[in-house]
Design a protein around this motif. Structure first.
Motif, PDB file in Angstrom:
ATOM      1  N   ALA A 198       0.951  -1.622  -0.365  1.00  0.00           N
ATOM      2  CA  ALA A 198      -0.194   0.112  -0.239  1.00  0.00           C
ATOM      3  C   ALA A 198       0.593   1.380   0.101  1.00  0.00           C
ATOM      4  O   ALA A 198       1.470   1.143   0.936  1.00  0.00           O
ATOM      5  N   ALA A 227       2.362   7.257   3.016  1.00  0.00           N
ATOM      6  CA  ALA A 227       3.342   8.518   3.491  1.00  0.00           C
ATOM      7  C   ALA A 227       3.728   8.711   4.503  1.00  0.00           C
ATOM      8  O   ALA A 227       3.289   7.925   5.013  1.00  0.00           O
ATOM      9  N   TYR A 237      -9.120   4.664  11.146  1.00  0.00           N
ATOM     10  CA  TYR A 237      -8.662   2.857  11.012  1.00  0.00           C
ATOM     11  C   TYR A 237      -8.769   2.614  12.211  1.00  0.00           C
ATOM     12  O   TYR A 237      -8.224   1.545  12.582  1.00  0.00           O
ATOM     13  N   MET A 255      -3.778  -6.423  -1.497  1.00  0.00           N
ATOM     14  CA  MET A 255      -3.159  -4.509  -1.066  1.00  0.00           C
ATOM     15  C   MET A 255      -2.542  -4.648   0.084  1.00  0.00           C
ATOM     16  O   MET A 255      -3.985  -4.785   1.564  1.00  0.00           O
ATOM     17  N   ARG A 286      -0.500  -1.345   6.822  1.00  0.00           N
ATOM     18  CA  ARG A 286       1.010  -0.972   8.172  1.00  0.00           C
ATOM     19  C   ARG A 286       0.763  -2.250   8.952  1.00  0.00           C
ATOM     20  O   ARG A 286       2.385  -1.921   9.253  1.00  0.00           O
TER      21      ARG A 286
HETATM   22  C1  LIG Z   1       1.104   5.476   8.295  1.00  0.00           C
HETATM   23  C2  LIG Z   1       0.138   5.919   6.832  1.00  0.00           C
HETATM   24  C3  LIG Z   1       0.045   6.856   5.647  1.00  0.00           C
HETATM   25  C4  LIG Z   1      -0.342   6.352   4.212  1.00  0.00           C
HETATM   26  N1  LIG Z   1      -0.479   6.880   3.554  1.00  0.00           N
HETATM   27  C5  LIG Z   1      -1.213   6.744   2.520  1.00  0.00           C
HETATM   28  C6  LIG Z   1      -1.087   7.270   1.392  1.00  0.00           C
HETATM   29  O1  LIG Z   1      -0.261   7.792   0.938  1.00  0.00           O
HETATM   30  N2  LIG Z   1      -2.045   6.675   0.117  1.00  0.00           N
HETATM   31  C7  LIG Z   1      -3.166   6.355   0.705  1.00  0.00           C
HETATM   32  O2  LIG Z   1      -3.918   5.973  -0.576  1.00  0.00           O
HETATM   33  N3  LIG Z   1      -3.509   6.034   1.939  1.00  0.00           N
HETATM   34  C8  LIG Z   1      -2.133   6.004   3.286  1.00  0.00           C
HETATM   35  N4  LIG Z   1      -2.825   5.224   3.558  1.00  0.00           N
HETATM   36  C9  LIG Z   1      -3.247   3.995   3.962  1.00  0.00           C
HETATM   37  C10 LIG Z   1      -3.217   2.755   2.985  1.00  0.00           C
HETATM   38  O3  LIG Z   1      -3.159   2.675   2.452  1.00  0.00           O
HETATM   39  C11 LIG Z   1      -4.142   1.361   3.884  1.00  0.00           C
HETATM   40  O4  LIG Z   1      -5.013   1.829   2.645  1.00  0.00           O
HETATM   41  C12 LIG Z   1      -4.581   1.628   5.290  1.00  0.00           C
HETATM   42  O5  LIG Z   1      -3.491   1.423   5.848  1.00  0.00           O
HETATM   43  C13 LIG Z   1      -4.940   0.182   5.317  1.00  0.00           C
HETATM   44  O6  LIG Z   1      -4.638  -1.235   5.076  1.00  0.00           O
HETATM   45  P1  LIG Z   1      -4.381  -1.825   5.686  1.00  0.00           P
HETATM   46  O7  LIG Z   1      -4.591  -2.308   7.077  1.00  0.00           O
HETATM   47  O8  LIG Z   1      -3.305  -3.404   5.462  1.00  0.00           O
HETATM   48  O9  LIG Z   1      -2.916  -1.123   6.741  1.00  0.00           O
HETATM   49  C14 LIG Z   1      -1.702   5.515   4.640  1.00  0.00           C
HETATM   50  C15 LIG Z   1      -1.689   4.378   5.557  1.00  0.00           C
HETATM   51  C16 LIG Z   1      -0.885   4.731   6.951  1.00  0.00           C
HETATM   52  C17 LIG Z   1      -1.141   4.271   8.340  1.00  0.00           C
END
Ligand SMILES: Cc1cc2nc3c(=O)[nH]c(=O)nc-3n(C[C@H](O)[C@H](O)[C@H](O)COP(=O)(O)O)c2cc1C
Length: 318
Positions: A15, A18, A176, A221, A224
């Motif tokens: 994913a 940022a 989140y 995708m 975290r």
């Molecule tokens: C620190 C951080 C930064 C993120 N930055 C972006 C980003 O730049 N673009 C985006 O589309 N999603 C961003 N996300 C969301 C992630 O891409 C993802 O959709 C979200 O964390 C859910 O997936 P996960 O449960 O596997 O973490 C960010 C999430 C986190 C935790």
């Protein structure tokens, strides 16, 4: 897996995150089996009006291909102008549009997931961008509580010309918290012809396999769970291929990966743009004595200090 003309070696994506997914980190994830990586999000307004800094996030290298660059914006013409500049400079394989970021800083100005309230603007952004650039366009969304309205947005994104969509199964309001619902990705996959990638709470072999199976999506995708843990891609890829869990020493693996990552940041001259201690601490999450190691990392003066304290703690124990 294939998105338009771009072939991927598999269907597990990293994913965009940022301040997390810089190029050295993405390269490690690729090495361990991530099939696709995206840059951190780039503001199209910043590219057009301020040029400079934000633009650097597009930096990649041949080793990373295929790679995507993610941008955000709420004006179709500015997004297109920014994407043209990015296309010319970095030649990414995909350009992804961010319609999912819930950060207040973006949402208050109508960016990211704020756009989910205005499907017609989403449609215009995707349509104009697809007409303007030759790079394939993908989109990443969060969901709305209402399934029908979410499906409507997904259909518009496909109709406007996007060639894949990623669905994070949480609403803007959830940020989140709570659990991602993969029902949305499942329904979107049933309706759309373009590839659909499911995202949210995929943290290990079991969740990866069950989300793929449950949703029927083309890919998954991971966000975290990969922070400080690029080896997760190797584990999941192995499991999906063989049905067996990979045996490895988690502590040794994490420490070796931490050192490789820190050296790579040095190699690419990026040690000043990354919060080294925070990134190092992610690598110690979940390992034995992790709390003590994190205290030592917090006290370390530089990269050598970080690497040495982690190695000492792992050899000697806390
Ligand atoms: C620190 C951080 C930064 C993120 N930055 C972006 C980003 O730049 N673009 C985006 O589309 N999603 C961003 N996300 C969301 C992630 O891409 C993802 O959709 C979200 O964390 C859910 O997936 P996960 O449960 O596997 O973490 C960010 C999430 C986190 C935790």
């Amino acid at each position: 897996m294939k998105i338009e003309k771009v072939h991927f070696p598999g269907n597990i994506f990293l994913a965009p995150m940022a301040n997390v997914t810089n190029m050295p980190f993405r390269l490690m994830c690729r090495k361990y089996g991530a099939s696709m990586t995206y840059s951190e999000m780039i503001s199209s307004d910043a590219v057009v009006y301020e040029s400079v800094k934000a633009f650097d996030r597009g930096l990649s290298c041949e080793e990373e291909r295929p790679f995507g660059i993610q941008i955000f914006g709420n004006s179709p013409s500015i997004v297109s102008r920014a994407a043209l500049a990015i296309e010319e400079t970095y030649h990414p394989d995909l350009i992804d549009l961010n319609f999912g970021c819930p950060a207040h800083l973006l949402v208050k100005d109508g960016f990211g997931s704020a756009l989910l309230r205005s499907p017609e603007i989403i449609y215009e952004i995707v349509r104009e961008l697809c007409e303007t650039i030759s790079t394939p366009v993908t989109a990443k969304i969060r969901v709305l509580e209402d399934m029908e309205r979410t499906l409507h947005i997904a259909r518009l994104i496909e109709k406007a010309g996007a060639c894949a969509i990623t669905v994070h199964g949480r609403t803007l309001e959830q940020q989140y918290t709570g659990k991602a619902s993969h029902e949305y990705a499942k329904r979107i996959k049933e309706e759309l012809s373009i590839p659909v990638i499911a995202n949210g709470d995929i943290v290990d072999e079991a969740s990866a396999s069950s989300v793929l199976e449950h949703t029927g999506c083309d890919g998954i995708m991971i966000g975290r769970a990969a922070m400080g843990n690029p080896f997760l891609f190797r584990r999941i890829a192995h499991y999906l291929e063989t049905g067996e869990l990979l045996e490895y020493d988690e502590c040794l693996q994490r420490i070796a990966d931490l050192e490789t990552y820190m050296r790579s940041l040095q190699y690419y001259g990026m040690t000043h743009t990354v919060n080294l201690r925070a990134h190092a601490q992610w690598f110690t999450k979940g390992i034995r004595g992790g709390k003590h190691i994190r205290t030592r990392i917090a006290e370390a003066k530089d990269i050598e200090g970080i690497i040495n304290s982690v190695k000492e703690m792992c050899v000697d124990g806390p």
